[in-house]
Motif scaffolding. Sequence first.
Motif, PDB file in Angstrom:
ATOM      1  N   HIS A   2     -27.197  63.785  56.213  1.00  0.00           N
ATOM      2  CA  HIS A   2     -28.063  64.027  57.253  1.00  0.00           C
ATOM      3  C   HIS A   2     -27.697  64.884  58.496  1.00  0.00           C
ATOM      4  O   HIS A   2     -28.624  65.528  59.182  1.00  0.00           O
ATOM      5  CB  HIS A   2     -28.817  62.598  57.715  1.00  0.00           C
ATOM      6  N   VAL A   3     -26.502  64.881  58.920  1.00  0.00           N
ATOM      7  CA  VAL A   3     -26.123  65.452  60.035  1.00  0.00           C
ATOM      8  C   VAL A   3     -26.277  66.923  60.014  1.00  0.00           C
ATOM      9  O   VAL A   3     -26.446  67.460  61.268  1.00  0.00           O
ATOM     10  CB  VAL A   3     -24.450  64.947  60.625  1.00  0.00           C
ATOM     11  N   TYR A  40     -29.601  68.115  61.509  1.00  0.00           N
ATOM     12  CA  TYR A  40     -29.971  68.132  62.824  1.00  0.00           C
ATOM     13  C   TYR A  40     -29.699  69.528  64.038  1.00  0.00           C
ATOM     14  O   TYR A  40     -30.583  69.921  64.651  1.00  0.00           O
ATOM     15  CB  TYR A  40     -28.881  67.072  63.667  1.00  0.00           C
ATOM     16  N   PHE A  50     -36.164  64.479  63.721  1.00  0.00           N
ATOM     17  CA  PHE A  50     -34.939  64.347  62.737  1.00  0.00           C
ATOM     18  C   PHE A  50     -34.932  62.737  62.137  1.00  0.00           C
ATOM     19  O   PHE A  50     -34.823  62.773  61.014  1.00  0.00           O
ATOM     20  CB  PHE A  50     -33.589  64.585  63.701  1.00  0.00           C
ATOM     21  N   GLY A  51     -35.141  61.806  63.276  1.00  0.00           N
ATOM     22  CA  GLY A  51     -35.368  60.527  62.575  1.00  0.00           C
ATOM     23  C   GLY A  51     -36.250  60.112  61.654  1.00  0.00           C
ATOM     24  O   GLY A  51     -36.249  59.473  60.688  1.00  0.00           O
ATOM     25  N   VAL A  72     -35.823  61.773  58.163  1.00  0.00           N
ATOM     26  CA  VAL A  72     -34.886  60.862  57.324  1.00  0.00           C
ATOM     27  C   VAL A  72     -35.249  59.626  56.830  1.00  0.00           C
ATOM     28  O   VAL A  72     -35.060  59.178  55.583  1.00  0.00           O
ATOM     29  CB  VAL A  72     -33.473  60.856  58.091  1.00  0.00           C
ATOM     30  N   THR A  82     -33.398  55.433  60.790  1.00  0.00           N
ATOM     31  CA  THR A  82     -34.113  56.097  61.567  1.00  0.00           C
ATOM     32  C   THR A  82     -33.410  55.964  63.059  1.00  0.00           C
ATOM     33  O   THR A  82     -33.209  57.072  63.666  1.00  0.00           O
ATOM     34  CB  THR A  82     -35.381  55.693  61.842  1.00  0.00           C
ATOM     35  N   CYS A 140     -30.254  57.662  63.311  1.00  0.00           N
ATOM     36  CA  CYS A 140     -30.229  59.260  63.154  1.00  0.00           C
ATOM     37  C   CYS A 140     -30.862  59.546  64.739  1.00  0.00           C
ATOM     38  O   CYS A 140     -30.453  60.760  65.242  1.00  0.00           O
ATOM     39  CB  CYS A 140     -31.559  59.822  62.283  1.00  0.00           C
TER      40      CYS A 140
END
Length: 269
Positions: free
Chosen positions: A121-122, A125, A142-143, A146, A204, A207
Motif C-alpha cells: 500500500h505504501v 501514497y 489513500f485510506g 485501500v 483504513t 493508511c
Amino acid sequence: MTATVAVDSEGLVARRKKTVYDWKFVLLVVGSAAFVGVLWYILAAARVLDRLILPTPAAVWQAGRETWDNVLTQVGTTLLELVVALLIAWVGGLAIALTLVSTKALRPLLGTLRSIYAVPHVIIYPLMTLWFGFGTESKVIFGAFVGMIFMALMSASALMAVDQSMVRLFRSVGASRTLTIRKGILPGCLPGIFAGIRLSASITYICVVLGEMLASTGGIGYYITNAAALFITPQIYVGVITVLTLIGGLHVLITIVERSLLRHNGVNP
C-alpha cells in the motif's frame, strides 16, 4: 411449551456465556495494559535504556499535559479524515461486492481486486500526494482506496457464502424480497460483512495515520513525525498512546453496533 422453555433456557445460557467471555476479554485487556505500564515504569526507573529511548511514564504524562491542546487539534484532523475515508470505504466496498456477486460475468474481477490489494500500500501514497497534495484529500483517498478494496473482498466472500437453498426456500413459499433478504440472506452474511467492516476500519486507520506520517501538515501521525524529528521522545509516546486509544475506541463502537444489528436480525453475536 416445553420446547419453548428449552429454547429460552439455551438462549439465556448462551448470553451468560457471552457475558462471561466479554468480562474475561475486558480483564485481559486491562490486565495487559497494567502489566505493560508496570514493566515500563520498572525499566524506566532502573534506566535499563537511555531516557531518550524510554522516558518515564511521568515524563510522558507531563508532555501530554503540555501539548494537550495541540494533541486535540491533531486528533480532530485525524478523526475527520478517518470518518470520511471509512464511509467511502464501507459504502463503496459493499456496493462493489453486491455488483460483482450479483453479476456472474463480473465475478472474475474479484481476482483482479485481490491482485491490487496484494500490492504494498505504501507505494501508492506518493501518487496520492502528487495528485491531491499534502492536505486532507490525499489521506482520505489513500485510506478509502485501500479500505474499500478490502471491504469489497470480505463482503463478496460473505455474500457468496450465503446458503442458497435457504433463499430458494423463502422464494418458493412466496416470501417478499424484503423478508427474504432480512431472514434468508442477512443472518448468513452479516457476520462476514461486519468482519470486513472491522478489519477494513483498522486498515483504513493505518493508511490515514501512515499518510500523515509520510507527508502531511496535520494529524496525529504528523504530530508523531514532528516529535521524532525534534527528538522529543515523550511526545512520540503521547502520539503512539493516542493512536492506540483511538483504534481501541473505534473497535468498541463497531462491536456495539455489530451486536445490536445481529440481535435485531436474529443472529446470536
